[in-house]
Enzyme design. Sequence first.
Site, PDB file in Angstrom:
ATOM      1  N   GLY A 106       0.835  -1.197   0.000  1.00 54.67           N
ATOM      2  CA  GLY A 106       0.000   0.000   0.000  1.00 54.67           C
ATOM      3  C   GLY A 106       0.867   1.243   0.000  1.00 54.67           C
ATOM      4  N   GLN A 146       3.437   9.855   0.526  1.00 55.08           N
ATOM      5  CA  GLN A 146       4.721   9.141   0.653  1.00 55.08           C
ATOM      6  C   GLN A 146       5.624   9.375  -0.559  1.00 55.08           C
ATOM      7  OE1 GLN A 146       2.621   5.309   1.977  1.00 55.08           O
ATOM      8  NE2 GLN A 146       4.590   5.199   3.019  1.00 55.08           N
ATOM      9  N   CYS A 161       5.952   0.088   7.185  1.00 56.35           N
ATOM     10  CA  CYS A 161       5.621   1.251   6.360  1.00 56.35           C
ATOM     11  C   CYS A 161       6.827   1.562   5.483  1.00 56.35           C
ATOM     12  CB  CYS A 161       5.308   2.431   7.276  1.00 56.35           C
ATOM     13  SG  CYS A 161       4.854   3.920   6.392  1.00 56.35           S
ATOM     14  N   LEU A 162       6.577   1.834   4.197  1.00 50.69           N
ATOM     15  CA  LEU A 162       7.695   2.132   3.289  1.00 50.69           C
ATOM     16  C   LEU A 162       8.412   3.420   3.693  1.00 50.69           C
ATOM     17  CD1 LEU A 162       6.092   1.153  -0.150  1.00 50.69           C
ATOM     18  CD2 LEU A 162       7.757  -0.145   1.202  1.00 50.69           C
ATOM     19  N   HIS A 177      -4.360   2.086   7.784  1.00 48.37           N
ATOM     20  CA  HIS A 177      -2.976   2.567   7.824  1.00 48.37           C
ATOM     21  C   HIS A 177      -2.773   3.654   6.755  1.00 48.37           C
ATOM     22  CE1 HIS A 177       1.567   1.665   7.958  1.00 48.37           C
ATOM     23  NE2 HIS A 177       1.426   2.435   6.904  1.00 48.37           N
ATOM     24  N   GLU A 178      -3.293   3.398   5.539  1.00 55.71           N
ATOM     25  CA  GLU A 178      -3.071   4.349   4.437  1.00 55.71           C
ATOM     26  C   GLU A 178      -3.900   5.623   4.618  1.00 55.71           C
ATOM     27  OE1 GLU A 178      -0.570   3.830   2.719  1.00 55.71           O
ATOM     28  OE2 GLU A 178      -0.318   1.694   3.096  1.00 55.71           O
ATOM     29  N   HIS A 212      -2.174   7.981   6.777  1.00 53.47           N
ATOM     30  CA  HIS A 212      -1.151   8.774   6.084  1.00 53.47           C
ATOM     31  C   HIS A 212      -1.754  10.073   5.526  1.00 53.47           C
ATOM     32  CE1 HIS A 212       2.588   6.556   6.018  1.00 53.47           C
ATOM     33  NE2 HIS A 212       2.013   5.449   5.600  1.00 53.47           N
TER      34      HIS A 212
HETATM   35 NI    NI Z   1       2.750   3.480   5.632  1.00 54.32          NI
END
Ligand code: NI
Length: 175
Positions: A46, A51, A98-99, A140-141, A144
Amino acid sequence: MALREIIILPDKQLRLVSKPVEKVTPAIRQLADDMFETMYAAPGIGLAAIQVAEPVRLITMDLAKRDENGETTPRPRVFINPEILSSSEETSVYEEGCLSIPEYYEEVERPARVRLRFTDLDGKMHEEDADGLFATCIQHEIDHLNGVLFIDYLSKLKRDRVQKKFSKAAKRAAE
Ligand code: NI
């Protein structure tokens, strides 16, 4: 398509509240394409637009599972202006990563099921129920898009420790 750079902790942009997408323009479709390329390359399941330093309410996701031959059929999904309409009282715990916080994983407890409203790339609105990994990933997304990171759910001790680690790494990289 183009690969975008993923911003990582402690980049302050991760704390921005992203703006709604007013209209699905060619630029938005291009951004979604770029985000898929970036997400698959990472690899991740995701990605929120912030990001890749674009503060708009757009999420890409692919939760496709490997089949018995170890092959994965891509299942790309786009969520524009996603909103959680309701959440279950029942919760579930997943180990999240998380990236933007690479190689750091911790268990987070969230509502096990959510009802979701979002717009697709054709500008069509949908409502859908999410559970399992999908429910965790979309929460989670969406976090963000509101400047919230999964480390915000951890104890202050753990959060401070990971923030310090990434701040030090950023300083070293700048030297
Ligand atoms: Ni993340």
